[in-house]
Design a protein around this motif. Structure first.
Motif, PDB file in Angstrom:
ATOM      1  N   GLU A 392       0.811  -1.210   0.000  1.00 19.42           N
ATOM      2  CA  GLU A 392       0.000   0.000   0.000  1.00 19.42           C
ATOM      3  C   GLU A 392       0.848   1.267   0.000  1.00 19.42           C
ATOM      4  OE1 GLU A 392      -3.195  -0.162  -0.315  1.00 19.42           O
ATOM      5  OE2 GLU A 392      -3.192  -2.369  -0.192  1.00 19.42           O
ATOM      6  N   LYS A 393       2.131   1.128  -0.107  1.00 16.81           N
ATOM      7  CA  LYS A 393       3.014   2.296  -0.024  1.00 16.81           C
ATOM      8  C   LYS A 393       4.092   2.192  -1.108  1.00 16.81           C
ATOM      9  CE  LYS A 393       6.221   4.702   3.079  1.00 16.81           C
ATOM     10  NZ  LYS A 393       6.900   4.670   4.405  1.00 16.81           N
ATOM     11  N   ARG A 394       4.133   3.192  -1.965  1.00 15.94           N
ATOM     12  CA  ARG A 394       5.144   3.230  -3.015  1.00 15.94           C
ATOM     13  C   ARG A 394       6.466   3.741  -2.483  1.00 15.94           C
ATOM     14  NH1 ARG A 394       1.681   5.824  -8.084  1.00 15.94           N
ATOM     15  NH2 ARG A 394       0.148   4.105  -8.226  1.00 15.94           N
ATOM     16  N   GLY A 395       7.512   3.351  -3.124  1.00 15.93           N
ATOM     17  CA  GLY A 395       8.830   3.853  -2.777  1.00 15.93           C
ATOM     18  C   GLY A 395       9.612   4.222  -4.033  1.00 15.93           C
ATOM     19  N   PHE A 396      10.892   4.368  -3.871  1.00  9.85           N
ATOM     20  CA  PHE A 396      11.741   4.713  -5.013  1.00  9.85           C
ATOM     21  C   PHE A 396      12.806   3.647  -5.220  1.00  9.85           C
ATOM     22  CE2 PHE A 396       9.922   8.836  -4.162  1.00  9.85           C
ATOM     23  CZ  PHE A 396       9.816   9.422  -5.424  1.00  9.85           C
ATOM     24  N   GLU A 402      19.020   6.365 -12.520  1.00  8.46           N
ATOM     25  CA  GLU A 402      17.875   7.258 -12.415  1.00  8.46           C
ATOM     26  C   GLU A 402      16.943   6.789 -11.297  1.00  8.46           C
ATOM     27  OE1 GLU A 402      17.516   8.501 -17.152  1.00  8.46           O
ATOM     28  OE2 GLU A 402      16.104   7.084 -16.259  1.00  8.46           O
ATOM     29  N   TYR A 403      16.247   7.742 -10.678  1.00  6.85           N
ATOM     30  CA  TYR A 403      15.274   7.431  -9.639  1.00  6.85           C
ATOM     31  C   TYR A 403      13.901   7.233 -10.275  1.00  6.85           C
ATOM     32  CZ  TYR A 403      18.525   8.689  -5.862  1.00  6.85           C
ATOM     33  OH  TYR A 403      19.582   8.731  -5.006  1.00  6.85           O
ATOM     34  N   TRP A 404      13.270   6.109  -9.947  1.00  6.42           N
ATOM     35  CA  TRP A 404      11.940   5.798 -10.453  1.00  6.42           C
ATOM     36  C   TRP A 404      11.012   5.484  -9.265  1.00  6.42           C
ATOM     37  CZ3 TRP A 404      10.250   4.906 -15.667  1.00  6.42           C
ATOM     38  CH2 TRP A 404      11.251   5.106 -16.638  1.00  6.42           C
ATOM     39  N   LYS A 405       9.736   5.926  -9.379  1.00  6.58           N
ATOM     40  CA  LYS A 405       8.742   5.458  -8.419  1.00  6.58           C
ATOM     41  C   LYS A 405       8.484   3.982  -8.677  1.00  6.58           C
ATOM     42  CE  LYS A 405       6.130   9.682  -7.474  1.00  6.58           C
ATOM     43  NZ  LYS A 405       4.778  10.324  -7.549  1.00  6.58           N
ATOM     44  N   ALA A 406       8.217   3.237  -7.624  1.00 10.56           N
ATOM     45  CA  ALA A 406       7.991   1.798  -7.777  1.00 10.56           C
ATOM     46  C   ALA A 406       6.937   1.316  -6.786  1.00 10.56           C
ATOM     47  CB  ALA A 406       9.302   1.029  -7.586  1.00 10.56           C
ATOM     48  N   ARG A 407       6.253   0.245  -7.148  1.00 11.89           N
ATOM     49  CA  ARG A 407       5.306  -0.408  -6.242  1.00 11.89           C
ATOM     50  C   ARG A 407       5.510  -1.903  -6.339  1.00 11.89           C
ATOM     51  NH1 ARG A 407       1.019  -3.140  -7.891  1.00 11.89           N
ATOM     52  NH2 ARG A 407       0.342  -3.040 -10.086  1.00 11.89           N
ATOM     53  N   SER A 408       5.020  -2.615  -5.310  1.00 14.52           N
ATOM     54  CA  SER A 408       5.198  -4.065  -5.266  1.00 14.52           C
ATOM     55  C   SER A 408       4.038  -4.689  -4.501  1.00 14.52           C
ATOM     56  CB  SER A 408       6.531  -4.419  -4.597  1.00 14.52           C
ATOM     57  OG  SER A 408       6.662  -5.819  -4.464  1.00 14.52           O
ATOM     58  N   GLU A 409       3.751  -5.931  -4.793  1.00 11.34           N
ATOM     59  CA  GLU A 409       2.703  -6.666  -4.092  1.00 11.34           C
ATOM     60  C   GLU A 409       3.234  -7.301  -2.811  1.00 11.34           C
ATOM     61  OE1 GLU A 409      -0.397  -6.619  -4.947  1.00 11.34           O
ATOM     62  OE2 GLU A 409      -0.040  -5.489  -6.799  1.00 11.34           O
ATOM     63  N   GLU A 410       4.490  -7.140  -2.520  1.00 10.49           N
ATOM     64  CA  GLU A 410       5.114  -7.698  -1.316  1.00 10.49           C
ATOM     65  C   GLU A 410       5.967  -6.631  -0.657  1.00 10.49           C
ATOM     66  OE1 GLU A 410       7.974 -10.751  -2.315  1.00 10.49           O
ATOM     67  OE2 GLU A 410       8.283  -9.871  -4.293  1.00 10.49           O
ATOM     68  N   GLU A 411       6.300  -6.886   0.631  1.00  8.73           N
ATOM     69  CA  GLU A 411       7.148  -5.936   1.337  1.00  8.73           C
ATOM     70  C   GLU A 411       8.601  -6.156   0.934  1.00  8.73           C
ATOM     71  OE1 GLU A 411       6.602  -6.113   5.520  1.00  8.73           O
ATOM     72  OE2 GLU A 411       4.476  -5.541   5.439  1.00  8.73           O
ATOM     73  N   ILE A 412       9.267  -5.046   0.620  1.00  7.22           N
ATOM     74  CA  ILE A 412      10.681  -5.109   0.217  1.00  7.22           C
ATOM     75  C   ILE A 412      11.421  -4.041   0.996  1.00  7.22           C
ATOM     76  CG2 ILE A 412      12.329  -4.965  -1.696  1.00  7.22           C
ATOM     77  CD1 ILE A 412      10.028  -5.642  -3.587  1.00  7.22           C
ATOM     78  N   GLY A 413      12.536  -4.422   1.596  1.00 10.09           N
ATOM     79  CA  GLY A 413      13.287  -3.471   2.395  1.00 10.09           C
ATOM     80  C   GLY A 413      14.155  -2.561   1.548  1.00 10.09           C
TER      81      GLY A 413
END
Length: 434
Positions: A392-396, A402-413
């Motif tokens: 539920e929270k996007r990161g980079f 280059e910096y890209w916004k990213a999302r995932s269906e699992e938690e990633i540290g």
């Protein structure tokens, strides 16, 4: 002291006399005495009247003593011949006609020779045979229509009478196809001089009074006329064989292009037909405008079509040829050779630069079309997270610097390697690298 002064004065006096004598050119050899020579060694074509008009203009603007037209021709078009004779009559500078050694001035060449202010022939040369002929699919055949023959005879006779030449020959050269060598032409009053070369002719006509000026040609410098670029190109395509070939190639090009859409043959066919029409005497200004419009249309079509540059190349060729023919070819006094050269550079140079830019753009477009889609190219690539990513929270993530916004269906540290599995607008879809 007085003796020294007298000696110095005498020395200066003799020095002035010596320098004056050394720097003064001989009589009749003034450095400004120049003669322009135009060599016509082929058939009289639609380009010939433009060449002669341009040569007359250059001779007038360049303060030449006279223009010599060297005629070694089998003949040519009647309309062009009449235009040439009229241009010679309207010229303010003396125009001398000459048939060079081993040459001939048949048909139209004979009429032009009789229309010059002074006419000369080299030994063993021939003029005559001016009966008009008609071109057809079966070849050439003599014109026997009395209306045409009588009109041409009258034109020829009046041309001869205007210059004090043999009117009987002017008639019989058409009605009986009479021919004369140089000796006969001189004896019968068709020409005024026999000369072995142009310098010999200029030496003989020196002192003649023509068009309210006395010729000074005995030691004149001879300058050979060189046509500008548009006239050189026009002269090339005005060759009857080449202009007919262009029309034929253009016709078959259009047929092939219609039968095989997308090949671009119809475009080259249109260009070939336009050039062939120009070569046969079609209005140059209209043709130039048409070629430029075709060129612009083809370049726009190239940018809009998924082709391989065929329309762009044809458009560039059309633009360059059209811009070359836009340079004025008339005999207006304001269009000096220097002005026309500047105008040619002004018109053609931007066209070439724009064309090269468009070729580069088309090349880049074609190169881009060959590349794989960007989305497909990044699928499966590896990136590294910058901060934690939750469902539920996007990161980079950092991908190729280059910096890209990213999302995932699992938690990633943070600072973990991830695999790119998709892309939604500007957001990458990632999963933990296994």
């Amino acid at each position: 002291m007085q003796t020294r002064r007298a000696f110095c004065s005498l020395f200066i006096f003799f020095l002035c006399i010596t320098l004056t004598a050394a720097l003064t050119p001989p009589a009749g050899a003034a450095p400004e005495d120049r003669v322009l020579v135009l060599e016509i060694a082929e058939a009289i074509t639609p380009a010939s009247d433009n060449l002669i008009a341009d040569a007359i203009e250059r001779a007038e603007n360049g303060n030449f003593e006279a223009l010599v037209i060297s005629l070694d021709t089998p003949g040519g078009g009647l309309e062009e011949t009449q235009i040439i004779i009229k241009a010679i009559e309207n010229a303010t500078i003396p125009v001398i006609g000459y048939v060079p050694e081993s040459g001939k001035a048949w048909s139209a060449g004979t009429l032009i020779l009789m229309g010059t202010d002074i006419a000369g022939m080299a030994p063993f040369t021939v003029i005559g045979s001016a009966q008009p002929v008609q071109m057809s699919a079966e070849g050439t055949k003599p014109v026997e229509d009395e209306k045409i023959i009588n009109a041409l005879v009258k034109f020829s006779v009046e041309t001869a009478r205007k210059h004090g030449r043999n009117e009987t020959f002017a008639e019989e050269v058409i009605t009986k196809n009479r021919n004369l060598n140089d000796e006969e032409a001189l004896e019968e009053g068709v020409i005024e001089y026999r000369a072995s070369s142009i310098p010999d002719l200029l030496a003989q006509v020196d002192g003649e009074r023509v068009k309210d000026r006395r010729l000074q040609t005995a030691n004149a410098e001879i300058e050979i006329y060189s046509p500008p670029l548009p006239l050189s190109f026009l002269k090339l395509i005005s060759n009857p064989v080449l202009s007919s070939l262009l029309l034929t190639i253009g016709l078959y090009g259009i047929i092939f292009g219609i039968a095989n859409p997308g090949a671009g043959a119809e475009i080259f066919g249109i260009i070939a037909i336009v050039l062939g029409l120009i070569g046969t005497g079609f209005n140059i200004n209209i043709a130039a405008f048409f070629l430029i419009m075709v060129g612009v249309g083809l370049l726009i079509l190239e940018l809009e079509s998924p082709g391989f540059g065929i329309f762009g190349l044809a458009g560039l060729i059309s633009l360059i040829i059209g811009s070359v023919f836009l340079v004025p070819l008339g005999a207006e006094n304001i269009y000096t050779p220097e002005f026309r050269r500047t105008l040619l550079l002004t018109i053609v140079t931007p066209t070439i630069i724009l064309g090269l830019f468009l070729v580069f753009a088309i090349y880049k477009v074609a190169e881009t079309r060959k590349k794989k889609p960007v989305i497909g190219a990044i699928i499966g690539d590896i990136a590294r997270t910058i901060d934690p990513i939750e469902p539920e929270k996007r990161g980079f993530v950092r991908y190729r610097g280059e910096y890209w916004k990213a999302r995932s269906e699992e938690e990633i540290g943070a600072e973990e390697e991830v695999e790119i599995i998709g892309k939604e607008m500007e957001v990458l879809v990632v999963k933990r690298k296994i």
